[in-house]
Scaffold this motif. Structure first.
Motif, PDB file in Angstrom:
ATOM      1  N   ARG A 142       2.152   1.770  -3.435  1.00  0.00           N
ATOM      2  CA  ARG A 142       1.082   2.327  -4.286  1.00  0.00           C
ATOM      3  C   ARG A 142       0.958   3.823  -4.070  1.00  0.00           C
ATOM      4  O   ARG A 142       0.803   4.588  -5.034  1.00  0.00           O
ATOM      5  CB  ARG A 142      -0.254   1.677  -3.952  1.00  0.00           C
ATOM      6  CG  ARG A 142      -0.425   0.308  -4.499  1.00  0.00           C
ATOM      7  CD  ARG A 142      -1.798  -0.210  -4.116  1.00  0.00           C
ATOM      8  NE  ARG A 142      -1.965  -1.571  -4.564  1.00  0.00           N
ATOM      9  CZ  ARG A 142      -2.889  -2.380  -4.092  1.00  0.00           C
ATOM     10  NH1 ARG A 142      -3.720  -1.962  -3.154  1.00  0.00           N
ATOM     11  NH2 ARG A 142      -2.989  -3.604  -4.555  1.00  0.00           N
ATOM     12  N   SER A 143       1.000   4.248  -2.821  1.00  0.00           N
ATOM     13  CA  SER A 143       0.878   5.675  -2.518  1.00  0.00           C
ATOM     14  C   SER A 143       2.016   6.467  -3.153  1.00  0.00           C
ATOM     15  O   SER A 143       1.802   7.549  -3.703  1.00  0.00           O
ATOM     16  CB  SER A 143       0.874   5.911  -1.008  1.00  0.00           C
ATOM     17  OG  SER A 143      -0.284   5.369  -0.429  1.00  0.00           O
ATOM     18  N   ARG A 174       1.302   6.741  -6.816  1.00  0.00           N
ATOM     19  CA  ARG A 174       0.217   7.709  -7.072  1.00  0.00           C
ATOM     20  C   ARG A 174       0.735   9.137  -6.952  1.00  0.00           C
ATOM     21  O   ARG A 174       0.403   9.994  -7.772  1.00  0.00           O
ATOM     22  CB  ARG A 174      -0.935   7.497  -6.092  1.00  0.00           C
ATOM     23  CG  ARG A 174      -1.963   6.503  -6.552  1.00  0.00           C
ATOM     24  CD  ARG A 174      -3.233   6.576  -5.713  1.00  0.00           C
ATOM     25  NE  ARG A 174      -3.016   6.401  -4.300  1.00  0.00           N
ATOM     26  CZ  ARG A 174      -2.987   5.230  -3.676  1.00  0.00           C
ATOM     27  NH1 ARG A 174      -3.150   4.121  -4.350  1.00  0.00           N
ATOM     28  NH2 ARG A 174      -2.787   5.170  -2.377  1.00  0.00           N
ATOM     29  N   ARG A 175       1.550   9.379  -5.916  1.00  0.00           N
ATOM     30  CA  ARG A 175       2.103  10.738  -5.741  1.00  0.00           C
ATOM     31  C   ARG A 175       2.999  11.105  -6.918  1.00  0.00           C
ATOM     32  O   ARG A 175       2.963  12.241  -7.394  1.00  0.00           O
ATOM     33  CB  ARG A 175       2.864  10.851  -4.426  1.00  0.00           C
ATOM     34  CG  ARG A 175       1.966  10.962  -3.208  1.00  0.00           C
ATOM     35  CD  ARG A 175       2.730  11.344  -1.955  1.00  0.00           C
ATOM     36  NE  ARG A 175       3.765  10.412  -1.584  1.00  0.00           N
ATOM     37  CZ  ARG A 175       3.593   9.349  -0.805  1.00  0.00           C
ATOM     38  NH1 ARG A 175       2.403   9.077  -0.323  1.00  0.00           N
ATOM     39  NH2 ARG A 175       4.599   8.560  -0.506  1.00  0.00           N
ATOM     40  N   ASN A 187       0.821  -1.215   0.000  1.00  0.00           N
ATOM     41  CA  ASN A 187       0.000   0.000   0.000  1.00  0.00           C
ATOM     42  C   ASN A 187       0.853   1.263   0.000  1.00  0.00           C
ATOM     43  O   ASN A 187       0.537   2.240  -0.682  1.00  0.00           O
ATOM     44  CB  ASN A 187      -0.958  -0.005   1.194  1.00  0.00           C
ATOM     45  CG  ASN A 187      -2.065  -1.014   1.016  1.00  0.00           C
ATOM     46  OD1 ASN A 187      -2.393  -1.429  -0.089  1.00  0.00           O
ATOM     47  ND2 ASN A 187      -2.651  -1.427   2.121  1.00  0.00           N
TER      48      ASN A 187
END
Length: 190
Positions: free
Chosen positions: A98-99, A102-103, A95
């Protein structure tokens, strides 16, 4: 490239990296209860290597793993057992990765090409041209496809474990792996 050869190439490459990196299956549970320190000592580097394969930057991977251990510390009293702690850490790393991705995507309107390979010079020197081609092709996959293949072939996880770590259904794990292998096969034969 014959059908199924992409899967064999990914399996050989990530299995080879697992061997180079010294990734083994989780050790047998000790008689005494595990402490957070024990988990850190035993699993930190394995989780960092997993994060490197997902985010392509060693420093960022270290940050993701540190955040996972910080979260585990905050939730230590709520865990059932040590295996739950390892699962928590693995899920937190996925997770967190993933963050990060995304950033990055938000900060840039496109995903930049991976000009710098995040692997160490020693492990790159130990990779054949075929293995280097697989690692390069993996870096071009969409994040979820890369996650599933890395967790399966580098992490050695079952579909159920991947499902838990990635927060997706077992069916999605299967279909994502299939699409990822198909994309890799096209990339490597083209």
């Amino acid at each position: 490239m014959p059908e199924g050869s992409a899967e064999r190439s990914v399996e050989r490459t990530l299995g080879h990296l697992r061997t180079i990196d010294g990734v083994e299956q989780a050790p047998a549970q000790p008689a005494a209860p595990l402490t957070l320190e024990d988990l850190y000592r035993t699993h930190r580097m394995r989780l960092v290597r997993l994060a490197i394969l997902l985010v392509d930057e060693p420093a960022t991977a270290e940050d993701v793993v540190q955040e996972a251990f910080t979260g585990l510390y905050r939730n230590w009293g709520k865990l059932r057992d040590a295996q739950a702690a390892v699962g928590y850490l693995r899920t937190a790393v996925v997770n967190g990765s993933r963050s990060v991705l995304r950033r990055r995507k938000t900060a840039r309107e496109y995903v930049p090409p991976h000009a710098v390979n995040a692997r160490s010079a020693e492990s790159l020197a130990m990779l054949s041209n075929e293995h280097q081609a697989v690692v390069s092709a993996l870096s071009k996959l969409p994040p979820r496809q890369r996650e599933v293949l890395v967790l399966r072939y580098y992490g050695g996880l079952s579909e159920a474990e991947i499902s838990e770590a990635a927060g997706i259904s077992k069916g999605t794990v299967k279909s994502t792996a299939s699409r990822a292998l198909e994309s890799l096969q096209k990339a490597m034969s083209g």
